[in-house]
Design a protein around this motif. Sequence first.
Motif, short mmCIF file in Angstrom:
data_model
loop_
_atom_site.label_atom_id
_atom_site.label_comp_id
_atom_site.label_asym_id
_atom_site.label_seq_id
_atom_site.Cartn_x
_atom_site.Cartn_y
_atom_site.Cartn_z
N UNK A 181 0.54 -1.23 -0.06
CA UNK A 181 -0.06 0.30 0.49
C UNK A 181 1.23 1.59 0.08
N UNK A 182 1.92 1.39 1.21
CA UNK A 182 2.94 2.07 1.57
C UNK A 182 3.58 2.72 -0.11
N UNK A 183 4.34 1.41 -0.39
CA UNK A 183 5.21 1.57 -1.89
C UNK A 183 4.31 2.22 -2.79
N UNK A 184 3.38 1.62 -3.27
CA UNK A 184 2.48 2.20 -4.52
C UNK A 184 2.50 3.43 -4.25
N UNK A 185 1.50 3.70 -3.13
CA UNK A 185 1.11 5.44 -3.31
C UNK A 185 2.09 5.99 -2.81
N UNK A 186 3.61 5.52 -2.86
CA UNK A 186 4.24 6.46 -2.24
C UNK A 186 5.04 6.68 -3.82
N UNK A 187 5.05 5.90 -4.53
CA UNK A 187 5.36 6.07 -5.74
C UNK A 187 4.81 6.44 -6.96
N UNK A 188 2.90 6.36 -7.08
CA UNK A 188 2.37 7.20 -7.51
C UNK A 188 1.86 9.04 -7.34
N UNK A 189 2.59 8.63 -6.04
CA UNK A 189 2.68 9.99 -5.08
C UNK A 189 4.20 10.97 -6.37
N UNK A 190 5.22 10.52 -5.08
CA UNK A 190 6.38 10.61 -6.49
C UNK A 190 5.86 11.36 -7.87
N UNK A 191 5.03 10.34 -8.38
CA UNK A 191 5.01 10.35 -9.95
C UNK A 191 4.49 12.06 -10.45
N UNK A 192 3.05 11.98 -9.63
CA UNK A 192 1.96 13.06 -9.81
C UNK A 192 2.64 13.81 -9.34
N UNK A 193 3.15 13.93 -8.50
CA UNK A 193 4.06 15.43 -7.89
C UNK A 193 4.87 15.84 -8.86
N UNK A 194 5.97 15.20 -9.38
CA UNK A 194 6.78 15.79 -9.93
C UNK A 194 6.08 15.97 -11.44
#
Length: 622
Positions: A181-194
């Motif tokens: 859960x955290x890894x998926x959310x964190x990776x998606x968040x990094x991509x979205x934020x960038x």
Amino acid sequence: MSTPTTTKTRPAAGGGIGARFGAMQGPPSKADDFGASAKRLVGRMRPERVGLAVVVALGVLAVGFTVAGPKVLGHATDIIFNGVIAKMRGIPGAGIDFGALGGVLAWVLGLYLTASLFAWAQGRLLNDLVQRVIYRLREDVEAKLHRLPLRYFDGQPRGELLSRVTNDIDNISTTLQQTMSQLLTSLLTVVGVVIMMFTISPVLALIALLVIPASMLLTRAIGKRSQKLFIAQWKHTGALNAHIEESFTGHQLVKAFGRQQESEEEFRRRNEELYQAASGAQFVSGLIMPSMMFLSNLSYVIIAVVGGIRITSGTMTLGEVTAFIQYSRQFTQPITQIASMANLLQSGVASAERVFELLDADEQKPDPADASLPAERRGRVEFEKVSFSYKQDKPLIENLSLVAEPGQTVAIVGPTGAGKTTLVNLIMRFYELDAGRITLDGVDITHLKREDLRSQTGMVLQDTWLFGGTIRDNIAYGKPGATDEEVVAAARATYVDRFVRTLPDGYDTVIDDEGTNVSAGEKQLLTIARAFLASPSLLILDEATSSVDTRTESLVQHAMAALRSSRTSFVIAHRLSTIRDADLILVMESGRIVEQGTHEQLLEREGAYHRLYSAQFAAPVE
């Protein structure tokens, strides 16, 4: 019924009590082959690929709505800022457009509510998905344990095996639950934020991205140091657990020999070592979060300064800068989370590796598909040039041949380590032969299903094995579906009934987890009653009366004589008085039968049996 009160296995070579039972250690800290084990663990999730796709889709939606929030809030900041500036300049009718501001805030509220709904759905679905994967893994491990040969358990300390089945699987579950859960959310968040940062300001986005290499270098340096300390922590944890288990298992001996002080000093020493290793590991690993926060704050200061300059130059609005600052905060947070999950992920994959080692262990040979019991069950057992060894370089039984005719009582005697118990274990097919064969009524036992072979055999061992249940349940275990009348009849025949009647609850007396509410002799009588109820065609008695008193032994001998009638019996005994009436006595030394015959015949020969008998009954000669 629940867990057995006592279970005995062949101890692994070397060590004391701690070595035999093994310490219940915590999860390992590092996998030997991280990539292969992680790939295999992910492969076990293949049946849930549809659910995984839905989880990813929900994650994308949740993160997408979340990262859109700051940019929309930036418009609200611009509305407030522009309205205040216009009013300060004295523009007629100027001010904050509360209608537009309310609309923007409503959009933000809707975005965050929708993101929370998708995140909740993702978490719920992921939880069900992971638990189904772990459920199947536990089922596979349970089925595997039943397919493993007894030889495998001989080389595994009990605590080590239990740790793989319980602690390691629980650690895998925790790792999958948290990291996925955290890894998926964190990776998606990094991509979205960038993506959002580059749409606002490519210059500030490049400044923010400088945090990534710095974070990776810092995390790697701290991780290497903390990993060594965590390994030391688990090593000292295992040593402390082994000492505690050994001390409490032999608590009476420690008291009897007055070694409490030495035991306490050993505990303090090991506890101090664990304290030093654990505190060091936690301190070093705890440096990751403040170090990442420092980098985040440093990035925040640089972005704020450069952003302020761009506002004064008119290249960016205040709302864009405030939105970008929020994105910079969101950008560093998931990177910190990914870094903090590194140790957890390593530990989870290491546990998976240990479980996979169990699943990959060599299994016993499968039963033949067309196996069937002999049409006539007489109980004739024949060993034909049998050879067997626990270790290939240390032969135990070599070229052994013998015949046990139907209804005969065959006694096996000899010094410790001669191979007596091994002989009966081979009849039960707990081990596979190295050479030769064993037949039951003319049929090779390897041509029979193990379940069918063992259903015809009753065993009473020196090590009692009782369940945490009632006395009635323990006796009835020998015959599924036995009636109360059959249970009581078996108890009377084996003199169990006489002591059960003295208990307040009689046959409904519950044997506790340690079996402390019945004596050792009474436990052994219960196991004899269990075998009596099963009424097998083959009977194996391995020191079956070693824990009963002399008077009870005499009574049980009569019961055993009735039990042995019309069936083939193998009796292992050190008390030679209990096997005088055996039809055939085998004397074993170093895996070979050195003598065989009746009690009188062997005494007349004045050989190995005569020496054993004299050692027990002859008076010492001055």
